[in-house]
Design an enzyme around this catalytic site. Structure first.
Site: not given
Length: 432
Positions: A14, A42
């Site tokens: 992340d 993503h």
């Protein structure tokens, strides 16, 4: 000569890899996924429009880029079709620009069922998987019983293999986990309905990459998750099921390790983690809550809240060792705006008093570890969207410089917002 660059997460995932991949793809001809599956989201924001990619490489949004999925990726036909449909509905040409290794293991419904059954059985001790069947699919690969993309070329042989493996899974699901069995015919029909589409995109990824390198083309390898979640080098057992480190490029795409020119480690200006597992700098106070709020720290795929903490240079030093990181891209610098002080963890204090400069390997070795912090002045100015490093507050620049000093790696890219234009490239990885 072309350059081959790896972009990977240097923390627990992340970190903002998708945006940086998208930013740099205007320089490349190929973008390659080499590990993981559709468990990694993503998030890209371009001209204010949000796109979340889970399986297809982020380069798909650049029409001159060819995207490759290497053998190290576990591929869900259902997830692939859904993502292709979402992109094609927006006019993005996917089928002519996406190529897949026939050696990719398939994720099928029994993998998902097993994932959920195991997590439910573990209760409070669960790993914290995304429940998308990633781990069970990798298990099948290692056990040499799994179905692969190449098996889709022969319906009869596929059906025979599927029957055998489904009997194996259903016995466990029904008799041990007291869960429902997975239907053979529905599984077969659903996969065969999209088999021709998938096999139409099959390519020899290794040969394509070798030719691209010899032709002088720029290649970008897009990592998923983060270094500290690596199956071998992460906080085991609270890890993912693939090699998230740079070594995964060689095994997961068939690209020789001597051919890599630059490894870009993506780091947040602080740290986050999803799910269980050690997290030495985790904050349980208002500061942690404020970082989570300002950083919008919720998983792109799962929606789960992320745990937040100060920057951990100890864990990062381990990531540098594992990946031979050439330079960092620091994201979400703007999230730290407004704090009176900011902290960097520079060492760990063990329960016996020993001081560690590098993170332990197994999760059990993190028990009782205390962070040793350096505290620095914060900054009140707004850095969101700043694109000139000289316009950053002095305290902010000092913070970045100190991270460079305690890790020994330069920060080559700074990100101050989610859009691709909200970025400062101090040293271009493809020109380095």
């Amino acid at each position: 000569m072309g350059k081959s660059v790896v972009i990977l997460g240097a923390q627990w995932g992340d970190e903002g890899k998708g945006k940086i991949v998208d930013l740099l793809t205007d320089r490349v001809k190929y973008v390659v996924r080499y590990q993981g599956g559709h468990n990694a989201g993503h998030t890209l924001i371009i001209n204010g429009e949000k796109t979340v990619l889970r399986l297809i490489p982020s380069g798909i949004l650049r029409e001159n880029v060819t995207c490759l999925i290497g053998n190290g990726v576990v591929l869900s036909p259902a997830a692939l079709m859904q993502e292709m449909g979402e992109l094609e509905s927006r006019g993005i040409n996917v089928r002519e620009r996406l190529l897949i290794s026939e050696a990719c293991p398939l994720i099928l419904p029994y993998h998902v069922a097993m994932d959920h059954a195991r997590e439910a059985a573990l209760g409070k001790n669960k790993i914290g998987t995304t429940g998308r069947g990633i781990g069970p699919a990798y298990e099948d690969k290692v056990a040499r019983r799994g179905l692969r993309v190449g098996d889709l070329f022969n319906r009869e042989a596929f059906a025979e293999k599927l029957k055998t493996i489904l009997d194996y899974y259903n016995f466990q699901l029904v008799n041990y986990y007291k869960a429902e069995a997975v239907d053979f015919q529905k599984t077969l029909d659903d996969v065969m309905a999209v088999a021709d589409i998938i096999t139409g995109m099959v390519a020899d990824v290794t040969t394509m990459l070798d030719k691209a390198r010899k032709n002088g083309d720029n290649i970008l390898f897009e990592g998923a998750q983060g270094t500290m979640l690596d199956i071998d080098h992460g906080t085991y057992p609270f890890v993912t099921s693939s090699n998230t480190t740079a070594g995964g490029v060689a095994t997961g795409a068939g690209f020789g390790p001597r051919n890599l020119d630059y490894v870009l480690g993506i780091i947040k200006a602080y740290c986050t983690r999803v799910g269980g597992g050690p997290f030495t700098t985790e904050l349980f106070d208002e500061v942690g809550s404020e970082i989570a709020r300002k950083g919008n720290e919720f998983g792109a795929v799962t929606g789960r809240p992320r745990r937040c903490g100060w920057f951990d240079a100890v864990a990062i030093r381990r990531a540098i060792q594992l990946n031979s990181i050439s330079g960092f891209c620091m994201t979400k610098l703007d999230v730290l705006d407004g704090f009176d002080e900011v902290k960097i963890c520079v060492a760990y204090k063990m329960p016996n008093g020993d001081i560690l400069d590098y993170a332990p390997l197994a999760a059990k070795d993190w028990e009782g570890v205390e962070p040793i912090y350096e505290t620095m002045p914060g900054w009140k100015e707004n850095t969101f969207g700043v694109t000139d490093v000289n316009q950053l507050p002095e305290a902010c620049r000092n913070y970045v410089k100190r991270i460079e000093e305690v890790t020994g790696v330069p920060v080559d890219i700074l990100s101050t917002g989610p859009d691709r234009v909200e970025t400062m490239i101090l040293r271009d990885p493809f020109a380095a």
